[in-house]
Enzyme design. Sequence first.
Site, mmCIF file in Angstrom:
data_model
loop_
_atom_site.group_PDB
_atom_site.id
_atom_site.type_symbol
_atom_site.label_atom_id
_atom_site.label_comp_id
_atom_site.label_asym_id
_atom_site.label_seq_id
_atom_site.Cartn_x
_atom_site.Cartn_y
_atom_site.Cartn_z
ATOM 1 N N LYS A 160 -38.730 -21.742 -11.034
ATOM 2 C CA LYS A 160 -40.062 -21.573 -10.212
ATOM 3 C C LYS A 160 -40.195 -20.039 -9.599
ATOM 4 O O LYS A 160 -39.269 -19.163 -9.912
ATOM 5 C CB LYS A 160 -39.937 -22.096 -8.921
ATOM 6 C CG LYS A 160 -39.987 -23.895 -9.303
ATOM 7 C CD LYS A 160 -40.134 -24.495 -8.135
ATOM 8 C CE LYS A 160 -40.014 -26.117 -8.203
ATOM 9 N NZ LYS A 160 -40.023 -27.114 -7.110
ATOM 10 N N ASN A 162 -37.566 -24.066 -3.568
ATOM 11 C CA ASN A 162 -36.314 -24.630 -4.121
ATOM 12 C C ASN A 162 -36.259 -24.151 -5.601
ATOM 13 O O ASN A 162 -35.257 -25.021 -6.087
ATOM 14 C CB ASN A 162 -36.361 -26.109 -3.738
ATOM 15 C CG ASN A 162 -37.300 -26.916 -4.518
ATOM 16 O OD1 ASN A 162 -38.022 -26.232 -5.118
ATOM 17 N ND2 ASN A 162 -37.290 -28.259 -4.431
ATOM 18 N N TYR A 186 -48.079 -31.569 -11.445
ATOM 19 C CA TYR A 186 -47.648 -32.256 -10.169
ATOM 20 C C TYR A 186 -48.912 -33.044 -9.653
ATOM 21 O O TYR A 186 -48.917 -33.287 -8.465
ATOM 22 C CB TYR A 186 -47.336 -31.062 -8.960
ATOM 23 C CG TYR A 186 -46.196 -30.557 -9.052
ATOM 24 C CD1 TYR A 186 -45.049 -31.166 -9.170
ATOM 25 C CD2 TYR A 186 -45.958 -29.139 -8.964
ATOM 26 C CE1 TYR A 186 -43.804 -30.499 -9.183
ATOM 27 C CE2 TYR A 186 -44.838 -28.590 -9.012
ATOM 28 C CZ TYR A 186 -43.899 -29.216 -9.244
ATOM 29 O OH TYR A 186 -42.156 -28.580 -9.034
ATOM 30 N N GLU A 216 -44.036 -33.611 -19.890
ATOM 31 C CA GLU A 216 -44.227 -32.239 -19.360
ATOM 32 C C GLU A 216 -43.657 -31.227 -20.559
ATOM 33 O O GLU A 216 -44.331 -30.135 -20.616
ATOM 34 C CB GLU A 216 -42.967 -32.001 -18.247
ATOM 35 C CG GLU A 216 -43.617 -32.743 -16.974
ATOM 36 C CD GLU A 216 -42.073 -32.993 -16.074
ATOM 37 O OE1 GLU A 216 -41.089 -32.507 -15.945
ATOM 38 O OE2 GLU A 216 -42.395 -33.513 -14.970
ATOM 39 N N HIS A 254 -37.512 -26.775 -11.130
ATOM 40 C CA HIS A 254 -37.923 -27.981 -11.442
ATOM 41 C C HIS A 254 -37.179 -28.892 -12.402
ATOM 42 O O HIS A 254 -36.640 -28.131 -13.376
ATOM 43 C CB HIS A 254 -39.370 -27.984 -11.748
ATOM 44 C CG HIS A 254 -39.787 -29.319 -12.390
ATOM 45 N ND1 HIS A 254 -40.343 -30.413 -11.700
ATOM 46 C CD2 HIS A 254 -39.932 -29.540 -13.798
ATOM 47 C CE1 HIS A 254 -40.606 -31.283 -12.849
ATOM 48 N NE2 HIS A 254 -40.330 -30.675 -13.795
HETATM 49 P P1 GTP Z 1 -39.315 -30.928 -8.774
HETATM 50 O O1 GTP Z 1 -38.416 -31.000 -9.869
HETATM 51 O O2 GTP Z 1 -40.034 -29.672 -8.602
HETATM 52 O O3 GTP Z 1 -40.644 -31.870 -9.293
HETATM 53 O O4 GTP Z 1 -38.884 -31.580 -7.346
HETATM 54 P P2 GTP Z 1 -38.632 -32.880 -7.107
HETATM 55 O O5 GTP Z 1 -38.855 -34.009 -8.018
HETATM 56 O O6 GTP Z 1 -37.108 -32.962 -6.378
HETATM 57 O O7 GTP Z 1 -39.565 -33.270 -5.803
HETATM 58 P P3 GTP Z 1 -40.856 -33.985 -5.889
HETATM 59 O O8 GTP Z 1 -41.424 -33.990 -7.230
HETATM 60 O O9 GTP Z 1 -41.254 -34.985 -5.102
HETATM 61 O O10 GTP Z 1 -41.708 -32.546 -5.375
HETATM 62 C C1 GTP Z 1 -42.250 -31.385 -6.090
HETATM 63 C C2 GTP Z 1 -42.039 -30.038 -5.421
HETATM 64 O O11 GTP Z 1 -42.996 -30.196 -3.984
HETATM 65 C C3 GTP Z 1 -40.648 -29.812 -4.797
HETATM 66 O O12 GTP Z 1 -39.538 -29.510 -5.436
HETATM 67 C C4 GTP Z 1 -41.024 -28.996 -3.495
HETATM 68 O O13 GTP Z 1 -41.127 -27.523 -4.340
HETATM 69 C C5 GTP Z 1 -42.336 -29.658 -3.283
HETATM 70 N N1 GTP Z 1 -42.172 -30.149 -2.062
HETATM 71 C C6 GTP Z 1 -41.890 -31.629 -2.145
HETATM 72 N N2 GTP Z 1 -41.909 -31.748 -0.778
HETATM 73 C C7 GTP Z 1 -42.252 -31.175 0.167
HETATM 74 C C8 GTP Z 1 -42.228 -30.899 1.294
HETATM 75 O O14 GTP Z 1 -42.008 -31.887 2.211
HETATM 76 N N3 GTP Z 1 -42.788 -29.793 1.817
HETATM 77 C C9 GTP Z 1 -42.986 -28.572 0.908
HETATM 78 N N4 GTP Z 1 -43.412 -27.248 1.557
HETATM 79 N N5 GTP Z 1 -42.699 -28.613 -0.272
HETATM 80 C C10 GTP Z 1 -42.572 -29.791 -0.870
HETATM 81 MG MG MG Z 2 -40.366 -34.033 -9.159
#
Ligand code: GTP
Ligand code: MG
Length: 149
Positions: free
Chosen positions: A9, A112, A49, A126, A115
């Site tokens: 990212k 974080n 997303y 993807e 991805h």
């Molecule tokens: P990705 O690998 O990025 O898809 O992450 P993930 O699969 O571990 O989590 P998810 O798909 O649920 O969420 C996608 C992304 O949205 C996360 O990696 C974070 O960057 C962001 N995100 C998720 N939950 C939160 C939240 O509660 N607050 C904020 N600010 N960002 C969030």
């Molecule tokens: Mg995810």
Amino acid sequence: MERTYIMIKPDGVQRGLVGEIIKRFEQRGYKLGALKLYQANEDLLRKHYGDLQEKPFFPGLLKYMTSGPVTCMVWEGENVVRMGRQMLGETNPQASAPGTIRGDFSIVVGRNICHGSDSVASAEKEIKLWFDDNEVLAWKDHSHAWVYE
Ligand code: GTP
Ligand code: MG
């Protein structure tokens, strides 16, 4: 062989972690299938997303993910979708074990670093979304015989 979509990212790129993250996948024995530095736009991220559109943090997520270039990668190998998620750590870095990418390099969920696809089906979707067919290469990896029995 199974493939996954891993993306560094904008914070990971800005903080100079591209080499470190590539190194971890390379050293584990996974095979690189595609790699590019890319400026994503909102349209593409809405598709990527799509399941998060209703979340309160979604506008912030779009802003974050378009704030600078990302590094898009395809990695290939046995169980690479599940193992890739394990190498990334938990979504929330504070729940991520040391030794994982998020656990070693980040503190808050909204920054974080990386991805990783969450299933084989999302990985294939993807890869199609982020790469043209001719950007994903099939090549002979001579370490294969030393990584697998
Ligand atoms: P990705 O690998 O990025 O898809 O992450 P993930 O699969 O571990 O989590 P998810 O798909 O649920 O969420 C996608 C992304 O949205 C996360 O990696 C974070 O960057 C962001 N995100 C998720 N939950 C939160 C939240 O509660 N607050 C904020 N600010 N960002 C969030
Ligand atoms: Mg995810």
